[in-house]
Design a protein around this motif. Structure first.
Motif, PDB file in Angstrom:
ATOM      1  N   MET A  43      49.543  71.432  19.614  1.00 35.27           N
ATOM      2  CA  MET A  43      49.966  70.206  18.978  1.00 35.27           C
ATOM      3  C   MET A  43      49.687  69.004  19.873  1.00 35.27           C
ATOM      4  N   GLU A  44      50.021  69.143  21.149  1.00 37.40           N
ATOM      5  CA  GLU A  44      49.784  68.018  22.065  1.00 37.40           C
ATOM      6  C   GLU A  44      48.298  67.688  22.152  1.00 37.40           C
ATOM      7  N   ARG A  45      47.475  68.707  22.124  1.00 37.35           N
ATOM      8  CA  ARG A  45      46.027  68.495  22.188  1.00 37.35           C
ATOM      9  C   ARG A  45      45.542  67.670  20.998  1.00 37.35           C
ATOM     10  N   ASP A  46      46.096  67.945  19.815  1.00 37.07           N
ATOM     11  CA  ASP A  46      45.729  67.162  18.624  1.00 37.07           C
ATOM     12  C   ASP A  46      46.092  65.695  18.794  1.00 37.07           C
ATOM     13  N   GLY A  47      47.267  65.451  19.362  1.00 38.93           N
ATOM     14  CA  GLY A  47      47.691  64.072  19.614  1.00 38.93           C
ATOM     15  C   GLY A  47      46.777  63.382  20.600  1.00 38.93           C
ATOM     16  N   GLN A  48      46.375  64.105  21.632  1.00 36.49           N
ATOM     17  CA  GLN A  48      45.474  63.555  22.646  1.00 36.49           C
ATOM     18  C   GLN A  48      44.115  63.219  22.025  1.00 36.49           C
ATOM     19  N   LEU A  49      43.622  64.122  21.200  1.00 34.62           N
ATOM     20  CA  LEU A  49      42.340  63.873  20.534  1.00 34.62           C
ATOM     21  C   LEU A  49      42.420  62.668  19.613  1.00 34.62           C
ATOM     22  N   ARG A  50      43.550  62.515  18.945  1.00 34.96           N
ATOM     23  CA  ARG A  50      43.741  61.366  18.065  1.00 34.96           C
ATOM     24  C   ARG A  50      43.722  60.065  18.873  1.00 34.96           C
ATOM     25  N   LEU A  51      44.399  60.079  20.037  1.00 35.47           N
ATOM     26  CA  LEU A  51      44.404  58.890  20.903  1.00 35.47           C
ATOM     27  C   LEU A  51      42.995  58.558  21.385  1.00 35.47           C
ATOM     28  N   TYR A  52      42.228  59.580  21.759  1.00 32.15           N
ATOM     29  CA  TYR A  52      40.841  59.349  22.155  1.00 32.15           C
ATOM     30  C   TYR A  52      40.068  58.706  21.009  1.00 32.15           C
ATOM     31  N   GLY A  53      40.295  59.194  19.802  1.00 27.02           N
ATOM     32  CA  GLY A  53      39.601  58.639  18.638  1.00 27.02           C
ATOM     33  C   GLY A  53      39.943  57.184  18.391  1.00 27.02           C
ATOM     34  N   LEU A  66      41.102  55.017  20.648  1.00 27.68           N
ATOM     35  CA  LEU A  66      40.543  54.218  21.735  1.00 27.68           C
ATOM     36  C   LEU A  66      39.026  54.089  21.588  1.00 27.68           C
ATOM     37  N   ALA A  67      38.365  55.158  21.183  1.00 25.26           N
ATOM     38  CA  ALA A  67      36.913  55.105  20.985  1.00 25.26           C
ATOM     39  C   ALA A  67      36.546  54.084  19.910  1.00 25.26           C
ATOM     40  N   ALA A  68      37.307  54.051  18.839  1.00 31.78           N
ATOM     41  CA  ALA A  68      37.040  53.076  17.770  1.00 31.78           C
ATOM     42  C   ALA A  68      37.251  51.656  18.277  1.00 31.78           C
ATOM     43  N   ARG A  69      38.301  51.453  19.064  1.00 32.73           N
ATOM     44  CA  ARG A  69      38.556  50.117  19.630  1.00 32.73           C
ATOM     45  C   ARG A  69      37.446  49.708  20.588  1.00 32.73           C
ATOM     46  N   LEU A  70      36.978  50.653  21.403  1.00 35.25           N
ATOM     47  CA  LEU A  70      35.889  50.357  22.343  1.00 35.25           C
ATOM     48  C   LEU A  70      34.611  49.993  21.589  1.00 35.25           C
ATOM     49  N   LYS A  71      34.337  50.725  20.530  1.00 32.36           N
ATOM     50  CA  LYS A  71      33.144  50.436  19.717  1.00 32.36           C
ATOM     51  C   LYS A  71      33.234  49.035  19.121  1.00 32.36           C
ATOM     52  N   HIS A  72      34.407  48.688  18.634  1.00 30.51           N
ATOM     53  CA  HIS A  72      34.609  47.359  18.054  1.00 30.51           C
ATOM     54  C   HIS A  72      34.436  46.274  19.120  1.00 30.51           C
ATOM     55  N   ALA A  73      35.017  46.492  20.294  1.00 31.59           N
ATOM     56  CA  ALA A  73      34.888  45.517  21.386  1.00 31.59           C
ATOM     57  C   ALA A  73      33.426  45.378  21.801  1.00 31.59           C
ATOM     58  N   HIS A  74      32.719  46.495  21.827  1.00 33.46           N
ATOM     59  CA  HIS A  74      31.294  46.457  22.175  1.00 33.46           C
ATOM     60  C   HIS A  74      30.523  45.588  21.181  1.00 33.46           C
ATOM     61  N   THR A  75      30.814  45.753  19.906  1.00 37.06           N
ATOM     62  CA  THR A  75      30.148  44.949  18.875  1.00 37.06           C
ATOM     63  C   THR A  75      30.440  43.467  19.089  1.00 37.06           C
TER      64      THR A  75
END
Length: 74
Positions: free
Chosen positions: A1-11, A13-22
């Motif tokens: 369960m914790e791993r799923d939460g961690q993966l969600r957080l990565y997702g 943050l990745a979306a935010r980073l992509k947006h900032a990059h744009t």
């Protein structure tokens, strides 16, 4: 369960980073400013590999600066 939460957080943050990059890529700023923003964005990306919370805080600061510079949030 914790791993799923961690993966969600990565997702999230990745979306935010992509947006900032744009935002940085499309910013109408001097080359020197773009280089500095890009360098900081890369530093946040590197931090995300080791500490998601720190990377998120650093990205918050960078996004606030983008807002202050008037870089559109497209």
């Amino acid at each position: 369960m914790e791993r799923d939460g961690q993966l969600r957080l990565y997702g999230v943050l990745a979306a935010r980073l992509k947006h900032a990059h744009t935002r940085v890529v499309n910013a109408e700023v001097p080359d020197e400013t773009r280089r500095e923003l890009t360098r900081r964005l890369l530093a946040v990306t590197a931090a995300a590999k080791h500490d998601l919370a720190d990377a998120a805080r650093r990205l918050d600061v960078l996004e606030a600066e983008l807002d202050e510079l008037g870089i559109p949030d497209r």
